[in-house]
Design a protein around this motif. Sequence first.
Motif, PDB file in Angstrom:
ATOM      1  N   GLY A 160      -5.297  10.105  -2.348  1.00 21.35           N
ATOM      2  CA  GLY A 160      -4.010   9.778  -2.948  1.00 21.35           C
ATOM      3  C   GLY A 160      -3.423   8.469  -2.466  1.00 21.35           C
ATOM      4  N   THR A 161      -4.161   7.697  -1.665  1.00 19.70           N
ATOM      5  CA  THR A 161      -3.655   6.422  -1.169  1.00 19.70           C
ATOM      6  C   THR A 161      -4.058   5.290  -2.112  1.00 19.70           C
ATOM      7  OG1 THR A 161      -5.617   6.021   0.187  1.00 19.70           O
ATOM      8  CG2 THR A 161      -3.790   7.219   1.210  1.00 19.70           C
ATOM      9  N   PHE A 162      -3.283   4.213  -2.075  1.00 17.55           N
ATOM     10  CA  PHE A 162      -3.583   3.048  -2.906  1.00 17.55           C
ATOM     11  C   PHE A 162      -3.280   1.784  -2.122  1.00 17.55           C
ATOM     12  CE2 PHE A 162       0.855   4.061  -3.681  1.00 17.55           C
ATOM     13  CZ  PHE A 162       1.482   2.832  -3.619  1.00 17.55           C
ATOM     14  N   VAL A 163      -4.017   0.726  -2.435  1.00 15.73           N
ATOM     15  CA  VAL A 163      -3.796  -0.600  -1.863  1.00 15.73           C
ATOM     16  C   VAL A 163      -3.804  -1.592  -3.024  1.00 15.73           C
ATOM     17  CG1 VAL A 163      -4.631  -2.393  -0.319  1.00 15.73           C
ATOM     18  CG2 VAL A 163      -4.898   0.019   0.316  1.00 15.73           C
ATOM     19  N   ILE A 204      10.523  -0.370  -6.656  1.00 12.58           N
ATOM     20  CA  ILE A 204      10.367  -0.682  -5.241  1.00 12.58           C
ATOM     21  C   ILE A 204      10.883  -2.094  -5.006  1.00 12.58           C
ATOM     22  CG2 ILE A 204       8.371   0.850  -4.951  1.00 12.58           C
ATOM     23  CD1 ILE A 204       6.601  -1.676  -4.960  1.00 12.58           C
ATOM     24  N   THR A 205      11.395  -2.342  -3.820  1.00 10.20           N
ATOM     25  CA  THR A 205      11.931  -3.661  -3.482  1.00 10.20           C
ATOM     26  C   THR A 205      11.151  -4.239  -2.307  1.00 10.20           C
ATOM     27  OG1 THR A 205      14.132  -3.093  -4.276  1.00 10.20           O
ATOM     28  CG2 THR A 205      13.967  -4.943  -2.746  1.00 10.20           C
ATOM     29  N   GLU A 254       4.547  -0.294   3.151  1.00 10.86           N
ATOM     30  CA  GLU A 254       3.979   0.923   2.572  1.00 10.86           C
ATOM     31  C   GLU A 254       5.086   1.745   1.931  1.00 10.86           C
ATOM     32  OE1 GLU A 254       1.594   3.223   5.169  1.00 10.86           O
ATOM     33  OE2 GLU A 254       0.176   1.601   5.610  1.00 10.86           O
ATOM     34  N   PHE A 255       4.718   2.407   0.832  1.00 11.15           N
ATOM     35  CA  PHE A 255       5.666   3.236   0.104  1.00 11.15           C
ATOM     36  C   PHE A 255       5.095   4.635  -0.080  1.00 11.15           C
ATOM     37  CE2 PHE A 255       6.776  -1.046  -1.272  1.00 11.15           C
ATOM     38  CZ  PHE A 255       8.168  -1.022  -1.168  1.00 11.15           C
ATOM     39  N   ALA A 309       0.861  -1.184   0.000  1.00  7.46           N
ATOM     40  CA  ALA A 309       0.000   0.000   0.000  1.00  7.46           C
ATOM     41  C   ALA A 309       0.894   1.229   0.000  1.00  7.46           C
ATOM     42  CB  ALA A 309      -0.929  -0.010   1.213  1.00  7.46           C
ATOM     43  N   GLY A 310       0.288   2.391  -0.099  1.00 10.35           N
ATOM     44  CA  GLY A 310       1.102   3.599  -0.071  1.00 10.35           C
ATOM     45  C   GLY A 310       0.315   4.832  -0.425  1.00 10.35           C
ATOM     46  N   ARG A 311       1.038   5.911  -0.592  1.00  5.99           N
ATOM     47  CA  ARG A 311       0.449   7.205  -0.942  1.00  5.99           C
ATOM     48  C   ARG A 311       1.200   7.786  -2.125  1.00  5.99           C
ATOM     49  NH1 ARG A 311       0.298   6.567   4.355  1.00  5.99           N
ATOM     50  NH2 ARG A 311       2.497   7.153   4.545  1.00  5.99           N
ATOM     51  N   LEU A 312       0.472   8.477  -2.983  1.00  2.00           N
ATOM     52  CA  LEU A 312       1.048   9.139  -4.152  1.00  2.00           C
ATOM     53  C   LEU A 312       0.775  10.634  -4.053  1.00  2.00           C
ATOM     54  CD1 LEU A 312       2.423   9.036  -6.949  1.00  2.00           C
ATOM     55  CD2 LEU A 312       0.158   8.626  -7.949  1.00  2.00           C
ATOM     56  N   ARG A 313       1.839  11.415  -4.050  1.00  2.00           N
ATOM     57  CA  ARG A 313       1.711  12.875  -3.969  1.00  2.00           C
ATOM     58  C   ARG A 313       2.532  13.501  -5.085  1.00  2.00           C
ATOM     59  NH1 ARG A 313      -0.620  13.897   0.923  1.00  2.00           N
ATOM     60  NH2 ARG A 313      -0.416  12.258   2.501  1.00  2.00           N
ATOM     61  N   ASP A 314       2.186  14.760  -5.421  1.00  2.00           N
ATOM     62  CA  ASP A 314       3.001  15.469  -6.398  1.00  2.00           C
ATOM     63  C   ASP A 314       4.149  16.159  -5.681  1.00  2.00           C
ATOM     64  OD1 ASP A 314       2.006  17.794  -5.247  1.00  2.00           O
ATOM     65  OD2 ASP A 314       0.547  18.153  -6.839  1.00  2.00           O
TER      66      ASP A 314
END
Length: 647
Positions: free
Chosen positions: A196-199, A225-226, A235-236, A156-161
């Motif tokens: 902006g979060t994703f799973v 990503i590793t 989470e990334f 999971a994680g978040r994507l921001r500009d």
Amino acid sequence: MAVPRVRTRVIIAVFALLASLCVLQLLDFGTESAHPSFADPAPDTHDHCVVRGRCVDERGIPLAGVTAELHAWYANHDRADRWLRWHDDPGWQDLIVQTSGDGAFEFRFWPPPPMQFSLQLVHDKRSGVQGRWGEIAEGAHIDLGNVTMPTGCRVAGRLRDTAGKPVLSMRLRFSFARSGLEIKPAGTAARTDSGGTFVCPDRFAPGTYRVRTTQSNHWLQPAFITIPPGREQIEFELSIPVRSTTTSPHTNDEAGAARQPESDVGRDLEVVVVTTDGRAVESQIQIRVVPLHDIPNESRVRCRGRFPNGRAIVPRVASGSYRILVEPRDPQLGISLPVPLVVDEEPNPRVTISLPRAANPVVRVQLADGTPVPGSVVHSVQTLGQRADLSQQIRTWHGLFALDRGITNAGGEVRTRGPARAGVALFVLGPGHTPTVLPNVDLSADDPLVVTVREGARITGKLTPTAAVRDLESLGESLTQAARRLRVSLRRPSSGRFGYEEFPAGEVDDIRCTVDGAFRITGAPAGQWSVHVEWVHGSSIPSAKIGELDLRDGESVELDYDISHLMTGELRGTMQLDGRPLHNPPLFLVCEDATRRVQLYPEYGRLQQRVRRGTYRLEWVSGEVVREAPVVIEAGKVTQRDFDLSR
């Protein structure tokens, strides 16, 4: 063993190969004939193949409840068009089985020659596995053995500009970074929500994955990503700088607004197909409309079927210059001559095309003393206004249309199919002799077509030291061991399309070095050549000249080449401009004698790149030299440099 059940599915491409591998797939001719048979055999006459394996966990315990799916779709337009000229659509239906207590799965099926195949192994509590084959031969047995499906990790994680704002509704794709594997962890996709979060819906096996968006003007940081072993969840934080777009004055109107490009909806082209004695051809045909410019996908078949009175309509042909080819399925008819046509303002363009009878002569390949040459690849080719010579690849968009392909038998003979007329070229490529082209052959001749070829030179060589061979092979770490092997070829200037002639051409005898750098070349044409070595570095294929030869027909040559000067070191550091990190700047390392340029690929200010040994200066793409001390790269060592380009 579970019994397969069949259902129709929409085929979705769930993973991507590297670009170089994609380009190779597009151009694949395979080993099939242009007409595998003149009639569709009944399905029960095909040789079935087998794909089997056993799903196990990390401890080797069989897994029940794994869904195994086998998908197939046309590999590319070229293979599909060649197949559909002589056959109907295979009517493939995807196969699905579910493993029981022994964890085993098995598929028995006929593999249609124009198709590629993918295997998906899915379990709700395990990471998925996928496999892919560009083609599967009839009668093949593919035993994958134990296929490990680890528990995997939730991602999971978040994507921001870059300003810290969440990026909404952006689709992300995750693909296993190492390509060229028969079986590898499956990729997946996810979409960001309102925050902006994703799973990710699927679990990830340990390894490195590439992350991309579906929009070409965005780059993610990090791009990879590793997933470490033993993690159940991770989470990334991803950031996405939006590439600014500029409008060209040529695409704006006088008020500055973006001008919509003019579209040419095209015109319906009427093609009337007749035999040489004027009879309408109402049997199955396919029509190619080949443009006189190099756009591969536009050379595919545009119309296919049976047409009353031989009148076919090719819809929406844009304005331009073309050559029209008609390919009949009737084995008694041959392919037409390429008919030139200009589509302009005329509302209803029309062309009449005549089909000759078919010919199927014997081609005999022999040496000057009459000795037959077995195993030689023979192409019959229709030229489309392009000169037929060895510098040209046999591709429709290169002006050479492949009619048939065969391999000579023990007596040096093979039948080739084409129109019963002159104007057909024969490419006799080897191996076992020097490649030969007969640019204008009449296939209607009754006697066997005898092609006398030269024996050529034989070269036995070795690249040294072994450390250099392994260093260059390691640059292709994303590929299998076989695909990393160094390739040796001969080149000399030519007036052809690419400016040089290469031997071997690749299709017939791709010369790969062994683990210790040894190689062998047969059938090399006489004359002066430069010797080149190629290797894989990421998605590119660099090459270097390592020697020169003056060959004579029939001679044997033994060679050793020292390639230690090609060994690499690693450049690490940072790169900034006015205090800000640089991402993919137009910068090059230029060696002292200016014979080699290496583009640098820093990601958001961080640089880690393998570079060939030597002393370099730093230049902008414009050629302006950056006022920095020379960069010295030593083989097998790490060079640490921090670049500040604002000075």
